[in-house]
Design an enzyme around this catalytic site. Structure first.
Site, short mmCIF file in Angstrom:
data_model
loop_
_atom_site.label_atom_id
_atom_site.label_comp_id
_atom_site.label_asym_id
_atom_site.label_seq_id
_atom_site.Cartn_x
_atom_site.Cartn_y
_atom_site.Cartn_z
N CYS A 78 0.12 3.78 2.30
CA CYS A 78 0.53 3.56 4.01
C CYS A 78 1.85 3.81 4.26
CB CYS A 78 0.34 1.95 4.19
SG CYS A 78 -1.54 1.34 3.86
N CYS A 123 1.03 -1.21 0.10
CA CYS A 123 -0.06 0.19 -0.02
C CYS A 123 0.90 1.23 0.11
CB CYS A 123 -0.91 -0.17 1.12
SG CYS A 123 -1.94 1.45 1.58
#
Length: 110
Positions: A38, A35
């Site tokens: 993230c 991600c």
């Protein structure tokens, strides 16, 4: 999982003791290696942990290796941030955000 400096990693095994049993409010980032947003949050979480460590515990949970907790809180998007206080989730936020905005969203909980 790429961990943010100064931010603890929690797992299905220790989520209850580290998060639900914490005396401080806890900000949990549900995250994953794959991600990109993230990863962008790493420096933000590190700074938040350093600045607010006396009032807020900041931890990360890898959704890929901790499916029980991820499913229990119905986390579908990464990053998802949940604030727990007194063993209960009190706020949920989805998506990367700058530190200033994250602090604004946490102000009333600290």
């Amino acid at each position: 999982m790429i961990r943010a400096a100064g931010v603890a990693e929690v797992t299905d095994a220790d989520f209850e003791s580290e998060v639900l049993g914490s005396q401080l409010p806890v900000l949990v980032e549900f995250t994953a290696d794959w991600c990109p947003p993230c990863r962008q949050m790493g420096p933000v979480l590190s700074a938040l942990a350093a600045e607010e460590g006396e009032r807020l515990k900041v931890v990360q949970l890898d959704v890929d290796t901790n499916p029980l907790t991820t499913n229990a809180y119905r986390v579908l998007s990464m990053p998802t941030f949940m604030v727990f206080r007194g063993g209960e989730p009190v706020r949920s936020m989805v998506g990367a955000r700058p530190k200033r905005r994250l602090l604004e969203e946490l102000t009333d909980l600290l």
